[in-house]
Design a protein around this motif. Structure first.
Motif, mmCIF file in Angstrom:
data_model
loop_
_atom_site.group_PDB
_atom_site.id
_atom_site.type_symbol
_atom_site.label_atom_id
_atom_site.label_comp_id
_atom_site.label_asym_id
_atom_site.label_seq_id
_atom_site.Cartn_x
_atom_site.Cartn_y
_atom_site.Cartn_z
ATOM 1 N N ASN A 23 8.448 6.000 10.984
ATOM 2 C CA ASN A 23 7.423 5.468 12.246
ATOM 3 C C ASN A 23 7.164 6.749 12.789
ATOM 4 O OD1 ASN A 23 7.477 2.751 12.210
ATOM 5 N ND2 ASN A 23 9.771 2.739 12.828
ATOM 6 N N GLY A 24 5.788 6.913 12.816
ATOM 7 C CA GLY A 24 5.156 7.731 13.675
ATOM 8 C C GLY A 24 3.810 8.583 13.264
ATOM 9 N N ASN A 25 3.473 9.522 13.828
ATOM 10 C CA ASN A 25 2.026 9.860 13.456
ATOM 11 C C ASN A 25 2.069 11.348 12.638
ATOM 12 O OD1 ASN A 25 0.165 7.853 14.656
ATOM 13 N ND2 ASN A 25 1.320 8.615 16.437
ATOM 14 N N ILE A 26 1.424 11.396 11.715
ATOM 15 C CA ILE A 26 1.112 12.517 10.894
ATOM 16 C C ILE A 26 -0.247 13.134 10.802
ATOM 17 C CG2 ILE A 26 1.528 13.465 8.615
ATOM 18 C CD1 ILE A 26 4.100 12.092 9.874
ATOM 19 N N PRO A 27 -0.499 14.432 10.802
ATOM 20 C CA PRO A 27 -2.048 14.890 10.816
ATOM 21 C C PRO A 27 -2.918 14.069 9.660
ATOM 22 C CG PRO A 27 -0.523 16.490 11.366
ATOM 23 C CD PRO A 27 0.458 15.434 11.263
ATOM 24 N N GLU A 28 -3.647 13.744 9.703
ATOM 25 C CA GLU A 28 -4.561 13.145 8.608
ATOM 26 C C GLU A 28 -4.594 13.874 7.414
ATOM 27 O OE1 GLU A 28 -8.177 11.481 9.810
ATOM 28 O OE2 GLU A 28 -7.249 10.309 11.355
ATOM 29 N N LYS A 29 -4.769 15.380 7.686
ATOM 30 C CA LYS A 29 -4.975 16.114 6.621
ATOM 31 C C LYS A 29 -3.593 16.328 5.697
ATOM 32 C CE LYS A 29 -3.773 20.385 9.305
ATOM 33 N NZ LYS A 29 -4.033 21.706 9.898
ATOM 34 N N LEU A 30 -2.729 15.958 6.222
ATOM 35 C CA LEU A 30 -1.553 15.801 5.473
ATOM 36 C C LEU A 30 -1.023 14.649 4.720
ATOM 37 C CD1 LEU A 30 1.062 17.823 8.361
ATOM 38 C CD2 LEU A 30 -0.381 18.784 5.936
ATOM 39 N N GLN A 45 0.924 -1.253 -0.075
ATOM 40 C CA GLN A 45 0.027 -0.046 -0.023
ATOM 41 C C GLN A 45 0.921 1.165 -0.114
ATOM 42 O OE1 GLN A 45 -2.690 0.298 3.315
ATOM 43 N NE2 GLN A 45 -3.841 2.186 2.343
ATOM 44 N N ARG A 46 0.367 2.126 -0.710
ATOM 45 C CA ARG A 46 1.121 3.571 -0.749
ATOM 46 C C ARG A 46 0.315 4.567 -0.287
ATOM 47 N NH1 ARG A 46 3.702 0.088 -4.201
ATOM 48 N NH2 ARG A 46 5.990 0.791 -4.702
ATOM 49 N N LYS A 47 1.010 5.683 0.276
ATOM 50 C CA LYS A 47 0.220 6.781 0.629
ATOM 51 C C LYS A 47 1.374 8.108 0.374
ATOM 52 C CE LYS A 47 -3.362 5.269 3.038
ATOM 53 N NZ LYS A 47 -4.529 5.604 2.922
ATOM 54 N N TRP A 48 0.824 9.120 0.340
ATOM 55 C CA TRP A 48 1.584 10.220 0.015
ATOM 56 C C TRP A 48 1.347 11.379 1.349
ATOM 57 C CZ3 TRP A 48 -0.048 6.997 -3.647
ATOM 58 C CH2 TRP A 48 0.681 6.532 -4.557
ATOM 59 N N ILE A 49 2.663 11.820 1.549
ATOM 60 C CA ILE A 49 2.449 12.754 2.770
ATOM 61 C C ILE A 49 3.018 14.151 2.420
ATOM 62 C CG2 ILE A 49 3.197 13.078 4.987
ATOM 63 C CD1 ILE A 49 3.909 10.027 5.242
ATOM 64 N N SER A 50 2.701 15.209 2.899
ATOM 65 C CA SER A 50 2.916 16.628 2.511
ATOM 66 C C SER A 50 4.368 16.751 2.981
ATOM 67 C CB SER A 50 2.122 17.541 3.205
ATOM 68 O OG SER A 50 2.617 18.938 3.279
ATOM 69 N N ASN A 51 5.313 17.263 2.064
ATOM 70 C CA ASN A 51 6.613 17.404 2.489
ATOM 71 C C ASN A 51 6.925 18.582 3.636
ATOM 72 O OD1 ASN A 51 6.387 19.872 0.858
ATOM 73 N ND2 ASN A 51 7.266 18.897 -0.899
ATOM 74 N N GLU A 52 5.938 18.999 3.901
ATOM 75 C CA GLU A 52 6.088 20.104 5.103
ATOM 76 C C GLU A 52 6.631 19.399 6.151
ATOM 77 O OE1 GLU A 52 2.176 21.574 7.397
ATOM 78 O OE2 GLU A 52 1.939 21.642 5.132
#
Length: 251
Positions: free
Chosen positions: A181-188, A4-11
């Motif tokens: 490893n960790g937690n990112i705000p869902e909106k990102l 599975q792939r996701k994309w995360i804001s580079n901020e």
């Protein structure tokens, strides 16, 4: 096997970062270059003949080479996978913000002329300048050869004194692998490619051990609204260089 792939804001790479864990390196190896430098200093300051200056320059190059080899032994900059990587080692170090190569390369040119073409050494004043150049290089890279960062932590403060937090681990395993490893705000977090995002391949990384979350991570994110991310983060050359720079200089 399907991943599975996701994309995360580079901020997220601009969050406050610091060393989560590091290794204390062998002190003797780090000090060796300074002892060679001291020998070069004595030869140059003695200055009884051009041979003292020539030997001083040769030992300056020895001190420089010792430190460069130790840096490569620890960080393996030569093997970092980026496009259009220069061949010269000084230029590679320049990419990662370790050194400005002009004066160092000048020292190497002078030493090669002495060693291979029996050229006379430069003036005493110029030798003193080169002595200072190498000393400043050794001092500026001293912490690099004393501590090696194992895990880099990123944290974002949010309301109520809580925070989002993730850890990056850099693994050299036949290729460059960066594990998040960790937690990112869902909106990102996005389910498909979006401009200014970084791809993450979720799940365990084959052949890589010890990628579990640390106790510090578990304590920081407990009871937070979160979206947990674990997997391999696929960095662009630009982001990879920036992250490796943080690994090198986060002490």
């Amino acid at each position: 096997m399907f991943k599975q792939r996701k994309w995360i804001s580079n901020e997220i790479l601009n969050w406050e970062s610091y060393s989560e864990s590091s290794t204390v390196l062998e002190k003797e190896k780090g000090e060796r270059a300074f002892r060679i430098w001291e020998h070069a200093k004595n030869l140059i300051e003695n200055n009884e003949s051009e041979f003292h200056l020539a030997d001083g320059i040769t030992n300056l190059k020895r001190a420089l080479n010792h430190r460069l080899k130790l840096i490569e032994e620890i960080y393996c900059f030569k093997f970092v996978e980026i496009n259009n990587k220069p061949k010269g080692y000084m230029e590679i170090l320049e990419i990662f913000g370790v050194v400005r190569p002009f004066l160092m390369k000048r020292l190497l040119t002078i030493r090669n002329g002495i060693e291979h073409n029996d050229e006379k050494p430069p003036s005493y004043e110029r030798c003193i300048e080169l002595l200072d150049v190498v000393w400043y290089f050794l001092k500026s890279t001293d912490l690099m050869v004393q501590f090696a960062v194992n895990d880099l932590a990123f944290e974002l403060e949010v309301k109520d004194d809580k925070s989002y937090y993730f850890v990056l681990k850099y693994v050299k395993h036949e290729r460059d692998i960066f594990i998040i490893n960790g937690n990112i705000p869902e909106k990102l977090i996005y389910d498909e490619f979006t401009p200014d995002t970084i791809e993450v391949v979720l799940g365990e990384i084959e052949g890589i051990k010890d990628t579990r979350l640390s106790m510090a991570y578990e304590e920081k994110v407990i009871e937070l609204p979160r979206s947990s991310i674990h997997g391999e983060i696929i960095l662009s050359d630009f982001d990879k260089i920036g992250i490796i720079n943080k690994f090198v200089f986060s002490y």
